[in-house]
Design a protein around this motif. Structure first.
Motif, PDB file in Angstrom:
ATOM      1  N   LYS A  63     -10.608   0.874  -0.778  1.00 52.92           N
ATOM      2  CA  LYS A  63      -9.862   0.445   0.334  1.00 52.92           C
ATOM      3  C   LYS A  63      -9.944   1.844   1.178  1.00 52.92           C
ATOM      4  CE  LYS A  63      -4.700   1.553   0.593  1.00 52.92           C
ATOM      5  NZ  LYS A  63      -3.906   0.717   0.561  1.00 52.92           N
ATOM      6  N   ALA A  65      -8.091   4.116   3.683  1.00 52.52           N
ATOM      7  CA  ALA A  65      -7.314   5.085   3.715  1.00 52.52           C
ATOM      8  C   ALA A  65      -7.025   6.182   5.089  1.00 52.52           C
ATOM      9  CB  ALA A  65      -6.760   5.321   2.014  1.00 52.52           C
ATOM     10  N   GLU A  69      -1.887   7.967   4.148  1.00 50.57           N
ATOM     11  CA  GLU A  69      -2.266   6.558   3.166  1.00 50.57           C
ATOM     12  C   GLU A  69      -2.813   7.515   2.018  1.00 50.57           C
ATOM     13  OE1 GLU A  69      -2.447   3.177   5.820  1.00 50.57           O
ATOM     14  OE2 GLU A  69      -4.271   4.112   5.015  1.00 50.57           O
TER      15      GLU A  69
END
Length: 104
Positions: A63, A65, A69
């Motif tokens: 993912k 980020a 994050e």
């Protein structure tokens, strides 16, 4: 270098083009085993890709980020496989040296 590209595809689903080298590290263990680690800088080779979403033996998925994050992910299970993962975005933001690939 082909291994770095192949591993990126296997673990993230993204085909990359290596652009440079951020770090070389040679470490040695007590049992006389040595390890050379190379941190490459790469970019997606095109903007048509789908991040890996299904876990397999290579990774649990991928993912995008933000830096914030990324810091939070560092402290959640399963955590990171590399302890210095958050170092590299800041390194690049500070416009530090990206060494040429032909050093290898």
């Amino acid at each position: 270098m082909s291994a770095a590209c192949r591993e990126t595809i296997e673990e993230t689903g993204i085909k990359i083009e290596l652009k440079g080298i951020l770090r070389f590290k040679l470490s040695s263990e007590k049992n006389k085993i040595s390890r050379l680690t190379v941190v490459f800088y790469g970019e997606p080779s095109n903007n048509k890709y789908e991040l890996k979403s299904k876990p397999d033996r290579e990774s649990t998925g991928a993912k995008w980020a933000t830096l914030e994050e990324l810091q939070k992910l560092k402290h959640t299970k399963p955590g990171w496989r590399r302890h210095d993962l958050d170092k590299w975005p800041n390194y690049l933001l500070q416009k530090k040296t990206i060494y040429p690939l032909d050093l290898l």
